[in-house]
Design a protein around this motif. Structure first.
Motif, PDB file in Angstrom:
ATOM      1  N   THR A  34       0.837  -1.201   0.000  1.00 46.97           N
ATOM      2  CA  THR A  34       0.000   0.000   0.000  1.00 46.97           C
ATOM      3  C   THR A  34       0.873   1.253   0.000  1.00 46.97           C
ATOM      4  OG1 THR A  34      -1.755  -1.169   1.167  1.00 46.97           O
ATOM      5  CG2 THR A  34      -1.817   1.230   1.230  1.00 46.97           C
ATOM      6  N   LYS A  35       1.894   1.239   0.839  1.00 54.69           N
ATOM      7  CA  LYS A  35       2.757   2.418   0.970  1.00 54.69           C
ATOM      8  C   LYS A  35       3.603   2.662  -0.269  1.00 54.69           C
ATOM      9  CE  LYS A  35       3.078   2.384   5.999  1.00 54.69           C
ATOM     10  NZ  LYS A  35       3.919   1.992   7.162  1.00 54.69           N
ATOM     11  N   THR A  36       3.937   1.607  -1.004  1.00 51.42           N
ATOM     12  CA  THR A  36       4.812   1.786  -2.167  1.00 51.42           C
ATOM     13  C   THR A  36       4.029   1.922  -3.462  1.00 51.42           C
ATOM     14  OG1 THR A  36       5.063  -0.622  -2.350  1.00 51.42           O
ATOM     15  CG2 THR A  36       6.755   0.569  -1.126  1.00 51.42           C
ATOM     16  N   ALA A  37       2.917   1.189  -3.596  1.00 55.88           N
ATOM     17  CA  ALA A  37       2.207   1.140  -4.879  1.00 55.88           C
ATOM     18  C   ALA A  37       0.953   1.997  -4.915  1.00 55.88           C
ATOM     19  CB  ALA A  37       1.852  -0.307  -5.215  1.00 55.88           C
ATOM     20  N   HIS A  38       0.442   2.386  -3.759  1.00 56.26           N
ATOM     21  CA  HIS A  38      -0.849   3.074  -3.746  1.00 56.26           C
ATOM     22  C   HIS A  38      -0.791   4.422  -3.034  1.00 56.26           C
ATOM     23  CE1 HIS A  38      -2.996  -0.185  -5.661  1.00 56.26           C
ATOM     24  NE2 HIS A  38      -2.363  -1.026  -4.880  1.00 56.26           N
ATOM     25  N   GLN A  39       0.331   5.097  -3.154  1.00 57.78           N
ATOM     26  CA  GLN A  39       0.395   6.453  -2.618  1.00 57.78           C
ATOM     27  C   GLN A  39      -0.639   7.302  -3.340  1.00 57.78           C
ATOM     28  OE1 GLN A  39       4.395   7.953  -2.904  1.00 57.78           O
ATOM     29  NE2 GLN A  39       5.247   6.167  -1.870  1.00 57.78           N
ATOM     30  N   PRO A  40      -1.264   8.251  -2.663  1.00 51.43           N
ATOM     31  CA  PRO A  40      -1.018   8.654  -1.273  1.00 51.43           C
ATOM     32  C   PRO A  40      -1.935   7.960  -0.267  1.00 51.43           C
ATOM     33  CG  PRO A  40      -2.468  10.235  -2.289  1.00 51.43           C
ATOM     34  CD  PRO A  40      -2.203   9.152  -3.328  1.00 51.43           C
ATOM     35  N   MET A  41      -2.433   6.780  -0.591  1.00 53.88           N
ATOM     36  CA  MET A  41      -3.266   6.062   0.362  1.00 53.88           C
ATOM     37  C   MET A  41      -2.492   5.839   1.660  1.00 53.88           C
ATOM     38  SD  MET A  41      -5.100   2.356  -0.116  1.00 53.88           S
ATOM     39  CE  MET A  41      -5.907   2.838  -1.636  1.00 53.88           C
ATOM     40  N   GLU A  42      -3.154   6.059   2.771  1.00 55.04           N
ATOM     41  CA  GLU A  42      -2.501   5.894   4.068  1.00 55.04           C
ATOM     42  C   GLU A  42      -2.899   4.574   4.702  1.00 55.04           C
ATOM     43  OE1 GLU A  42      -2.190   9.200   6.770  1.00 55.04           O
ATOM     44  OE2 GLU A  42      -3.065  10.499   5.237  1.00 55.04           O
ATOM     45  N   TRP A  43      -1.959   3.972   5.384  1.00 49.55           N
ATOM     46  CA  TRP A  43      -2.179   2.700   6.071  1.00 49.55           C
ATOM     47  C   TRP A  43      -2.733   2.996   7.465  1.00 49.55           C
ATOM     48  CZ3 TRP A  43      -2.812  -2.008   4.573  1.00 49.55           C
ATOM     49  CH2 TRP A  43      -2.688  -3.060   5.470  1.00 49.55           C
ATOM     50  N   THR A  44      -4.049   2.970   7.587  1.00 55.29           N
ATOM     51  CA  THR A  44      -4.714   3.340   8.835  1.00 55.29           C
ATOM     52  C   THR A  44      -5.331   2.109   9.490  1.00 55.29           C
ATOM     53  OG1 THR A  44      -6.801   3.706   7.681  1.00 55.29           O
ATOM     54  CG2 THR A  44      -5.316   5.603   7.864  1.00 55.29           C
ATOM     55  N   PRO A  45      -5.645   2.183  10.777  1.00 55.11           N
ATOM     56  CA  PRO A  45      -6.352   1.068  11.443  1.00 55.11           C
ATOM     57  C   PRO A  45      -7.666   0.745  10.738  1.00 55.11           C
ATOM     58  CG  PRO A  45      -5.491   2.592  13.071  1.00 55.11           C
ATOM     59  CD  PRO A  45      -5.269   3.242  11.732  1.00 55.11           C
ATOM     60  N   GLU A  46      -8.339   1.759  10.214  1.00 58.13           N
ATOM     61  CA  GLU A  46      -9.589   1.517   9.495  1.00 58.13           C
ATOM     62  C   GLU A  46      -9.334   0.698   8.230  1.00 58.13           C
ATOM     63  OE1 GLU A  46      -8.577   4.523  10.588  1.00 58.13           O
ATOM     64  OE2 GLU A  46      -9.979   4.727  12.243  1.00 58.13           O
ATOM     65  N   LEU A  47      -8.265   1.019   7.522  1.00 59.95           N
ATOM     66  CA  LEU A  47      -7.937   0.271   6.312  1.00 59.95           C
ATOM     67  C   LEU A  47      -7.569  -1.168   6.656  1.00 59.95           C
ATOM     68  CD1 LEU A  47      -7.532   0.149   3.283  1.00 59.95           C
ATOM     69  CD2 LEU A  47      -5.223   1.060   3.597  1.00 59.95           C
ATOM     70  N   VAL A  48      -6.864  -1.359   7.751  1.00 61.70           N
ATOM     71  CA  VAL A  48      -6.525  -2.722   8.180  1.00 61.70           C
ATOM     72  C   VAL A  48      -7.799  -3.545   8.358  1.00 61.70           C
ATOM     73  CG1 VAL A  48      -5.548  -4.109  10.054  1.00 61.70           C
ATOM     74  CG2 VAL A  48      -4.345  -2.064   9.259  1.00 61.70           C
ATOM     75  N   GLU A  49      -8.818  -2.950   8.968  1.00 64.70           N
ATOM     76  CA  GLU A  49     -10.072  -3.680   9.175  1.00 64.70           C
ATOM     77  C   GLU A  49     -10.738  -4.029   7.847  1.00 64.70           C
ATOM     78  OE1 GLU A  49     -11.073  -4.940  12.079  1.00 64.70           O
ATOM     79  OE2 GLU A  49      -9.148  -4.134  12.743  1.00 64.70           O
ATOM     80  N   VAL A  50     -10.682  -3.110   6.887  1.00 70.39           N
ATOM     81  CA  VAL A  50     -11.254  -3.383   5.566  1.00 70.39           C
ATOM     82  C   VAL A  50     -10.467  -4.500   4.879  1.00 70.39           C
ATOM     83  CG1 VAL A  50     -11.699  -2.431   3.273  1.00 70.39           C
ATOM     84  CG2 VAL A  50     -12.163  -1.046   5.305  1.00 70.39           C
ATOM     85  N   VAL A  51      -9.151  -4.410   4.974  1.00 68.36           N
ATOM     86  CA  VAL A  51      -8.304  -5.441   4.358  1.00 68.36           C
ATOM     87  C   VAL A  51      -8.640  -6.813   4.933  1.00 68.36           C
ATOM     88  CG1 VAL A  51      -5.921  -6.289   4.237  1.00 68.36           C
ATOM     89  CG2 VAL A  51      -6.422  -3.895   3.705  1.00 68.36           C
ATOM     90  N   LYS A  52      -8.841  -6.880   6.237  1.00 63.61           N
ATOM     91  CA  LYS A  52      -9.134  -8.173   6.882  1.00 63.61           C
ATOM     92  C   LYS A  52     -10.415  -8.804   6.329  1.00 63.61           C
ATOM     93  CE  LYS A  52      -6.815  -7.463  11.313  1.00 63.61           C
ATOM     94  NZ  LYS A  52      -7.046  -7.231  12.765  1.00 63.61           N
ATOM     95  N   THR A  53     -11.372  -7.974   5.898  1.00 63.28           N
ATOM     96  CA  THR A  53     -12.610  -8.532   5.371  1.00 63.28           C
ATOM     97  C   THR A  53     -12.407  -9.171   3.998  1.00 63.28           C
ATOM     98  OG1 THR A  53     -13.388  -6.521   4.240  1.00 63.28           O
ATOM     99  CG2 THR A  53     -13.935  -6.749   6.570  1.00 63.28           C
TER     100      THR A  53
END
Ligand SMILES: [Zn+2]
Length: 58
Positions: A34-53
């Motif tokens: 996410t940090k390298t390929a999808h800037q400026p997307m930020e790696w947030t706790p909310e995103l972690v929860e979405v990723v887990k789904t």
């Protein structure tokens, strides 16, 4: 349990997919991606929860 994630499941055309031995390891790969390929997307706790789904058994 081995888990897999497909980046295109997040409504983009990114071809990346990742497989890892467990959820924690997979999240590390996705965080780096996410940090390298999808800037400026930020790696947030909310995103972690979405990723887990979107995790799939590998
Ligand atoms: Zn991606």
């Amino acid at each position: 349990m081995a888990v897999k994630i497909v980046c295109a499941d997040f409504n983009n055309d990114c071809p990346a997919q990742f497989t890892a031995g467990d959820e924690g390891e997979l999240l590390e790969h996705v965080e780096l991606h996410t940090k390298t390929a999808h800037q400026p997307m930020e790696w947030t706790p909310e995103l972690v929860e979405v990723v887990k789904t979107h995790l799939q058994p590998a």
